[in-house]
Design an enzyme around this catalytic site. Structure first.
Site, PDB file in Angstrom:
ATOM      1  N   GLU A  88      -6.509 -11.026   2.353  1.00  7.73           N
ATOM      2  CA  GLU A  88      -7.890  -9.988   2.294  1.00  7.73           C
ATOM      3  C   GLU A  88      -8.308 -10.389   3.360  1.00  7.73           C
ATOM      4  OE1 GLU A  88     -11.486  -9.246  -0.609  1.00  7.73           O
ATOM      5  OE2 GLU A  88     -10.890 -11.233  -0.244  1.00  7.73           O
ATOM      6  N   ASN A 136      24.754   0.047   2.320  1.00  8.23           N
ATOM      7  CA  ASN A 136      25.904   0.532   3.290  1.00  8.23           C
ATOM      8  C   ASN A 136      25.951   1.328   4.360  1.00  8.23           C
ATOM      9  OD1 ASN A 136      28.620  -0.453   1.507  1.00  8.23           O
ATOM     10  ND2 ASN A 136      29.261   0.793   1.159  1.00  8.23           N
ATOM     11  N   HIS A 184      -8.260  -6.733  -2.670  1.00  9.33           N
ATOM     12  CA  HIS A 184      -9.076  -7.490  -2.537  1.00  9.33           C
ATOM     13  C   HIS A 184      -9.795  -7.694  -4.857  1.00  9.33           C
ATOM     14  CE1 HIS A 184     -13.789  -8.040  -3.113  1.00  9.33           C
ATOM     15  NE2 HIS A 184     -13.808  -7.074  -4.176  1.00  9.33           N
TER      16      HIS A 184
END
Length: 603
Positions: free
Chosen positions: A78, A314, A56
């Site tokens: 929102e 990895n 907001h």
């Protein structure tokens, strides 16, 4: 907004734009981890409200500054968050994917604003997906991440509604309480100030000069005390020198702290990375993080992100097994990766540990031989540690096929390059079937360092203490020669040696001493013993550049001034290792030529 429109931001508007960028970046840094938490804890009303308020705020500030695309996307985001916090929508896996995707687009839009690039971004797809969620027209049959949070949220909202109603009927004292809270919030906001990094760099440079002056004063104080011990003026000098020493140290620490940033800034990006990898690799991975409050210099924080990302990728791809494999091995189906940061003296230690399959040394040796990095004979002679360190070689990968995650052999090479650049050390511990652990050791700052002062052929040098692993003293007969190169046996490894005077072409002055000092240094995965004549002790040194006249000298990081006014060179351990390899190659070529010449003469 087009690129030309950025020209309107001048004076106060330019300051507003800069503040917007800084504040929105701060909001996004917190919003990322909050979205991860929402996926894990969809029943938390406080979390719902926090995420809603963040988006907001972005919508409001971007609308004021005229960033239409950012405003539109934030507005639709929102709407979804508002329905989730009201209990009208469930948090599902698919909906979280859309929210993460939309968040990435928001970050891209902000990045464009930072770059003053007004080219539009493709946001239509994200808006359509968010609107479909808001209308509850997405795949509603998908199971929620957890039980519906509707009852909890509804009761929370009812309480909020009751509070709102009662506030309308409230009397003056409650209004006064609200004003007091607002004043308190304002005071908190005013207690911080944003400062340009270049100003902090300038301040750090001045503190460095002050440290040099302090060292010089301490040296003069020592000599005066020796010559005129007991004199009243000397006593005054000692007291004043001690006071300046104390204040300088405190000032230095204070300035260093202003440059310190919590490693949480980097760690907060990791949960999202692991989440995406889990989805892509179809593996369940639990990421645990400790020591996020540990602080590092800003310059180091900026460089440490890439190595951690590559090690994590990895661990997810090569380390953690699939759920089926883990079940067969008697392990929990969910794999665990632990990232930990902690202080250790003047260093910070970051470890990344997984409970996966571990690193197969024989597989690494085989791949290294195939790539031509080592010979079969060399592979047979390698210790476990040396074999593990082969994974840092450029182009080496043990992946069966190239994927989006790994397999190109560049990841661990990037780790080594970045850690070396930061004057750090990286170690690997691994056991087949148990898991692997990468340990990164970094200096807290790169401006003022602790140095080990050494002497070689009447020339003094400073070796950065963060690269010094240990100092050993050996008898000269313990130094052996293998293929023309000097080495010693240090515990379970063969340590290559380099003579400081030879690398820097300083005239050698033979000593009758039967003992030899060896400073063992490490950088990334490499180890080397530097042979010196004597040790002068540990000092705090300020790294100063060699200036335009001398420019850059290979193997030298800069210079510093000692307390007696003498200028000495500070060794760049990374470049010193490179110089040593180069000298060894030249020596190897000469030895080979001599051998061939002798064979010719004999025949």
């Amino acid at each position: 907004m087009s690129s030309q429109q950025f020209g309107q931001y001048e004076g106060e508007m330019a300051e507003l734009l800069d503040s917007f960028i800084v504040e929105t970046n701060e909001i996004f840094e917190k919003l990322g981890p909050d979205l991860i938490s929402l996926e894990k804890n969809p029943n938390d009303p406080e979390l719902h409200n926090r995420i809603f308020r963040a988006v907001h705020t972005v919508k409001g500030t971007s609308s004021f500054l005229g960033f239409d695309q950012l405003t539109e996307l934030a507005h639709n985001f929102e709407d979804v968050l508002n329905k989730i916090r009201k209990g009208e929508l469930l948090v599902t896996q698919q909906r979280m994917d859309v929210m993460f995707s939309s968040f990435d687009v928001l970050k891209e839009l902000l990045f464009r604003i930072e770059q003053r690039n007004g080219e539009p971004v493709e946001i239509e797809k994200s808006i359509e997906q968010l609107q479909a969620i808001a209308r509850n027209e997405d795949t509603a049959e998908e199971k929620p991440v957890a039980k519906s949070s509707a009852p909890v949220v509804s009761s929370a909202l009812q309480n909020e509604d009751k509070k709102d109603e009662s506030s309308k009927e409230s009397d003056q004292p409650k209004v006064h309480e609200q004003q007091t809270a607002s004043q308190l919030q304002l005071k908190t906001a005013e207690s911080t100030i944003r400062v340009d990094v270049s100003r902090l760099d300038e301040l750090m440079n001045l503190v460095g000069e002050l440290v040099l002056g302090r060292n010089r004063l301490s040296q003069i104080n020592f000599k005066m005390n020796e010559a005129f011990e007991g004199h009243a003026m000397v006593r005054d000098l000692v007291e004043t020198s001690s006071q300046i020493d104390l204040i300088t140290t405190e000032l230095q620490m204070a300035v260093m702290k202003t440059r310190m940033v919590q490693i949480a800034k980097v760690f907060n990006k990791m949960p999202r990375l692991v989440r995406d990898l889990s989805r892509e690799l179809k593996r369940d991975i639990d990421l645990q993080m400790y020591g996020e409050e540990t602080e590092l210099d800003k310059s180091i924080i900026e460089e440490i992100n890439d190595p951690l990302v590559h090690i994590l990728r990895n661990a997810a791809d090569h380390g953690i097994e699939s759920a089926e494999e883990r079940k067969k091995l008697g392990k929990p189906e969910k794999g665990t990766v632990i990232i930990k940061a902690e202080h250790e003296g003047n260093h910070i230690v970051i470890s990344i540990q997984d409970d996966g399959k571990g690193i197969d040394i024989e597989k690494i040796k085989k791949k290294s031989i195939e790539k031509g990095l080592i010979t079969a004979q060399q592979a047979a002679e390698l210790s476990k540690r040396e074999a593990l360190n082969l994974i840092f070689a450029p182009g080496l990968s043990t992946a069966e096929k190239v994927s989006n995650v790994s397999g190109r052999g560049v990841g661990m090479d990037v780790v080594k390059t970045n850690i070396t650049k930061l004057k750090g050390i990286v170690d690997i511990e691994s056991e087949i079937g148990v898991g692997s652990k990468f340990i990164i050791k970094l200096p807290l700052t790169l401006a003022i360092i602790q140095g080990l002062l050494v002497k070689s052929s009447n020339e003094s040098f400073a070796i950065p203490l963060n690269s010094v692993l240990e100092v050993v003293r050996v008898r000269k007969e313990e130094i052996n020669t293998i293929n023309g190169f000097e080495v010693i046996r240090l515990r379970d490894t063969v340590l290559p040696l380099a003579r400081l005077n030879q690398i820097f072409s300083v005239d050698r002055q033979e000593k009758e001493d039967a003992w030899q000092y060896i400073v063992v240094v490490g950088l990334a995965e490499e180890r080397l013993g530097i042979m010196v004549d004597s040790l002068l002790g540990q000092r705090e040194v300020v790294i100063k550049s060699l200036g335009d006249y001398l420019g850059s000298i290979q193997g030298i990081a800069g210079s510093t001034i000692l307390g007696d006014g003498k200028v000495i060179m500070i060794i760049d351990v990374g470049q010193f290792l490179t110089l040593t390899k180069k000298k060894n190659l030249e020596l190897s070529s000469v030895n080979q030529f001599e051998k061939e010449h002798l064979i010719e003469q004999a025949s």
